[in-house]
Structure formats: structure tokens, C-alpha cells
Design a protein around this motif. Structure first.
Motif, PDB file in Angstrom:
ATOM      1  N   VAL A  52      81.787 -17.942 -31.981  1.00  0.00           N
ATOM      2  CA  VAL A  52      81.922 -18.337 -33.237  1.00  0.00           C
ATOM      3  C   VAL A  52      82.811 -19.554 -32.929  1.00  0.00           C
ATOM      4  N   GLU A  76      75.441 -19.471 -30.240  1.00  0.00           N
ATOM      5  CA  GLU A  76      77.396 -20.007 -30.604  1.00  0.00           C
ATOM      6  C   GLU A  76      76.806 -21.040 -32.224  1.00  0.00           C
ATOM      7  N   THR A  77      77.814 -21.560 -32.520  1.00  0.00           N
ATOM      8  CA  THR A  77      77.049 -21.422 -34.073  1.00  0.00           C
ATOM      9  C   THR A  77      78.831 -22.063 -34.991  1.00  0.00           C
ATOM     10  N   ASP A  78      78.644 -22.366 -35.669  1.00  0.00           N
ATOM     11  CA  ASP A  78      80.790 -22.393 -36.837  1.00  0.00           C
ATOM     12  C   ASP A  78      80.309 -21.328 -38.008  1.00  0.00           C
ATOM     13  N   THR A  81      77.646 -21.397 -41.304  1.00  0.00           N
ATOM     14  CA  THR A  81      76.355 -20.731 -40.807  1.00  0.00           C
ATOM     15  C   THR A  81      76.682 -19.039 -40.064  1.00  0.00           C
TER      16      THR A  81
END
Length: 118
Positions: A52, A76-78, A81
Motif C-alpha cells: 500500500v 498492490e492498492t492505494d 482502497t
């Protein structure tokens, strides 16, 4: 050296503030790191790396250990999210379908691991 563990008394309120919206960057960073910590505790292992950026990453889920180079299983994400997934306001399938979650590798799944209790 191991990273310092975020205490429940610090992490829980940070998550609640970040999920409610309007949290500052430091609070959001603490919330993201705390939830990553909970994930690693819930599914200890080194098979999948959950990222993240720019706040943190953990390795989790039992199975073959990865030691060098780019891991074969990456999620993988922000931050927004990740907070939604971990708090239960977004399902794993919704995150994938929207493109907000990028998962590569045969074992790159958090199905059944999110939401987290905080």
C-alpha cells in the motif's frame, strides 16, 4: 531489526478516523500500517506481499517463502482502497473488478482474509 508494533489503542482509533474520512496523512498512514499488521498477524507467512504505497507493505499467507527479487505473488492498492477492503466497505471481488486492486501471482488473493477486525 523488526518494525515496532502499533498498539491497538493507537491503531484502532486511527482506522476509525481514516474510514470515517477527513483523516490527516499521519493518521491515514498509521491506519494503513495497523491494518497491514493485523493482516500479517491473521495470515502469517511469506508467500504474498501486500503493498500500500507509500505507507507500507507486509508479507503474509503461509506457503513457499520468497527471499530475493520481485515476489511472485503481489497485491498492490492505494490507501483508500486498502481501508475499504480491510474495513469491509469493499469486497475483494469488487476491488479486483474495479481495477483498484492489482493482484499478480497464483496465490495473490485476500479472499476470506478481509475484512479485518480492528
Amino acid at each position: 531489526m523488526a518494525r515496532a508494533k502499533i498498539a491497538d489503542e493507537v491503531g484502532g482509533p486511527a482506522v476509525r478516523a481514516a474510514v470515517a474520512g477527513g483523516a490527516d496523512r499521519n493518521t491515514t498512514a498509521t491506519a494503513v500500517r495497523y491494518l497491514l499488521q493485523l493482516l500479517a498477524e491473521r495470515a502469517p507467512g511469506n508467500t504474498v506481499e501486500v503493498r500500500v504505497p507509500p505507507f507500507g507493505a507486509v508479507q503474509c499467507i503461509p506457503g513457499p517463502r520468497h527471499t530475493r527479487g520481485t515476489p511472485p505473488n503481489v497485491i498492490e492498492t492505494d490507501a483508500a482502497t486498502w481501508l475499504a477492503l480491510a474495513s469491509g466497505s469493499m469486497t475483494w471481488d469488487e476491488g479486483l473488478a474495479s481495477g483498484a486492486v492489482h493482484a499478480s501471482g497464483q496465490r495473490a488473493s485476500l479472499e476470506g482474509l478481509v475484512p479485518l477486525r480492528y
